[in-house]
Write a protein that holds these residues in place. Sequence first.
Motif, PDB file in Angstrom:
ATOM      1  N   LEU A   5       5.572   6.665   1.215  1.00 55.71           N
ATOM      2  CA  LEU A   5       5.106   6.362  -0.129  1.00 55.71           C
ATOM      3  C   LEU A   5       3.679   6.849  -0.305  1.00 55.71           C
ATOM      4  O   LEU A   5       2.810   6.553   0.511  1.00 55.71           O
ATOM      5  CB  LEU A   5       5.124   4.853  -0.370  1.00 55.71           C
ATOM      6  CG  LEU A   5       4.526   4.538  -1.747  1.00 55.71           C
ATOM      7  CD1 LEU A   5       5.573   4.655  -2.833  1.00 55.71           C
ATOM      8  CD2 LEU A   5       3.872   3.188  -1.772  1.00 55.71           C
ATOM      9  N   THR A   6       3.457   7.595  -1.361  1.00 56.60           N
ATOM     10  CA  THR A   6       2.079   8.012  -1.594  1.00 56.60           C
ATOM     11  C   THR A   6       1.663   7.812  -3.045  1.00 56.60           C
ATOM     12  O   THR A   6       2.428   8.048  -3.964  1.00 56.60           O
ATOM     13  CB  THR A   6       1.798   9.431  -1.008  1.00 56.60           C
ATOM     14  OG1 THR A   6       0.682   9.988  -1.633  1.00 56.60           O
ATOM     15  CG2 THR A   6       2.947  10.346  -1.139  1.00 56.60           C
ATOM     16  N   GLY A   7       0.467   7.267  -3.215  1.00 54.14           N
ATOM     17  CA  GLY A   7      -0.031   6.917  -4.547  1.00 54.14           C
ATOM     18  C   GLY A   7      -1.245   7.748  -4.895  1.00 54.14           C
ATOM     19  O   GLY A   7      -2.040   8.104  -4.026  1.00 54.14           O
ATOM     20  N   LYS A   9      -4.376   8.060  -7.705  1.00 58.57           N
ATOM     21  CA  LYS A   9      -5.075   7.381  -8.805  1.00 58.57           C
ATOM     22  C   LYS A   9      -5.550   8.405  -9.831  1.00 58.57           C
ATOM     23  O   LYS A   9      -6.241   9.347  -9.474  1.00 58.57           O
ATOM     24  CB  LYS A   9      -6.262   6.590  -8.232  1.00 58.57           C
ATOM     25  CG  LYS A   9      -6.672   5.463  -9.127  1.00 58.57           C
ATOM     26  CD  LYS A   9      -7.511   4.435  -8.408  1.00 58.57           C
ATOM     27  CE  LYS A   9      -8.839   5.028  -7.994  1.00 58.57           C
ATOM     28  NZ  LYS A   9      -9.796   4.014  -7.559  1.00 58.57           N
ATOM     29  N   ASP A 134       2.882  -2.007  -4.325  1.00 57.94           N
ATOM     30  CA  ASP A 134       3.358  -0.613  -4.398  1.00 57.94           C
ATOM     31  C   ASP A 134       4.122  -0.222  -3.133  1.00 57.94           C
ATOM     32  O   ASP A 134       5.109   0.514  -3.183  1.00 57.94           O
ATOM     33  CB  ASP A 134       2.172   0.361  -4.458  1.00 57.94           C
ATOM     34  CG  ASP A 134       1.381   0.284  -5.738  1.00 57.94           C
ATOM     35  OD1 ASP A 134       1.980  -0.013  -6.782  1.00 57.94           O
ATOM     36  OD2 ASP A 134       0.157   0.542  -5.687  1.00 57.94           O
ATOM     37  N   VAL A 145      -2.611   8.071   3.837  1.00 53.55           N
ATOM     38  CA  VAL A 145      -3.839   7.746   3.099  1.00 53.55           C
ATOM     39  C   VAL A 145      -5.042   8.372   3.794  1.00 53.55           C
ATOM     40  O   VAL A 145      -4.989   8.687   4.974  1.00 53.55           O
ATOM     41  CB  VAL A 145      -4.107   6.214   3.030  1.00 53.55           C
ATOM     42  CG1 VAL A 145      -3.264   5.528   1.984  1.00 53.55           C
ATOM     43  CG2 VAL A 145      -3.947   5.564   4.397  1.00 53.55           C
TER      44      VAL A 145
HETATM   45  N1  TRP Z   1      -5.791   3.174  -3.697  1.00 56.71           N
HETATM   46  C1  TRP Z   1      -5.321   4.520  -3.565  1.00 56.71           C
HETATM   47  C2  TRP Z   1      -6.511   5.491  -3.800  1.00 56.71           C
HETATM   48  O1  TRP Z   1      -7.523   5.096  -4.328  1.00 56.71           O
HETATM   49  C3  TRP Z   1      -4.222   4.837  -4.532  1.00 56.71           C
HETATM   50  C4  TRP Z   1      -3.036   3.960  -4.280  1.00 56.71           C
HETATM   51  C5  TRP Z   1      -2.623   2.915  -5.056  1.00 56.71           C
HETATM   52  C6  TRP Z   1      -2.137   4.045  -3.198  1.00 56.71           C
HETATM   53  N2  TRP Z   1      -1.492   2.358  -4.511  1.00 56.71           N
HETATM   54  C7  TRP Z   1      -1.169   3.013  -3.381  1.00 56.71           C
HETATM   55  C8  TRP Z   1      -2.028   4.895  -2.087  1.00 56.71           C
HETATM   56  C9  TRP Z   1      -0.115   2.810  -2.481  1.00 56.71           C
HETATM   57  C10 TRP Z   1      -0.977   4.688  -1.204  1.00 56.71           C
HETATM   58  C11 TRP Z   1      -0.046   3.655  -1.392  1.00 56.71           C
HETATM   59  O2  TRP Z   1      -6.406   6.628  -3.470  1.00 56.71           O
END
Ligand code: TRP
Length: 328
Positions: A5-7, A9, A134, A145
Amino acid sequence: MKRVLTGLKPTGNLTLGNYIGAIKPLIDMQNNEDYEILLFVADLHALTIYQDPTLLKERVKKFVAMYLACGVDPNKVTMYIQSKNPYIAAISWILECNTYYGEASRMIQFKEKSKGSSNFSIGLLTYPVLMASDILYCDADLVPVGIDQKQHVELARDIADRFNSKYGMTFKVPEALVTKVGTKIKDLKHPEKKMSKSEENPNGVISLFDSEESIIKKIKGATTDSDNLVYFDEENKPGISNLLNIASVMTSRTINDLESEFKNSGYGTFKNYVAMVTAKKIGEIQSRYNELLNSKEVDEILNKGLDVSINLAKEKYELVKEKVGLSD
Ligand code: TRP
């Protein structure tokens, strides 16, 4: 098969540093059959500080189109917008009730961002709990990350463990996959610092949205030493080494190969070359980006991804409610 899983912003800019440090590794990962990848835009996370509503909306779409233009394959990667899945914030609340104020307030990012004031939003404190939601709603195995987010993934692990021991097995305990210290692109003006997306001096940062002219100008204006010899030495020649790294990623040529071509040509010729290959590569990405931005494709991809995400989250939310005693 591992779920990754990758988020992302949607704040600041998307830079060459993001391309090389985050987007490209993701593209390499999507071709590995051992991984199933979910990529989402963390737009709820962006709200911890005020965002211009119109700009936020635009930026979310732009970032998705840019990831796709860079080569993220929507047939291999599930993409969605966090705020469109209401279960994520709902699960987050229940996780908040299982997180200690002490542990949340010990997060380094929280401490830094809240320093010297108490007029920050509480969202800054609960930010990592939403991040835990998430990660945990979809039973992610791996979370790639940067080092700055590692502590947040560790908090997600602690929350999962605590919830599981209080209520019985509910969440998979995820692992952070800290981005390897591979090629790190540095600021062109200050090659001792990384190229960040919120750098104040825009001449040191190449945005993926920059014009050809501006990319060329920035690279030609990059800070270097003055011995006029092109070879790789990060310690003594950080500027030239950074340009060698950039050229190597843009062309898939090795550093050795580039060194031998430019060894005797001086900085002018070398910088021209780096400027040209970078402008060409980013130009190609931008053509695809412009096509995507004006098509229905992006919305279709996001709708498909959202379905996948909602199905997973709904099931997990039902389970969580049942565990804590909120079901009928
Ligand atoms: N906090 C992460 C950032 O600032 C972004 C993010 C939000 C994230 N939810 C996540 C990354 C869940 C990985 C998994 O880059």
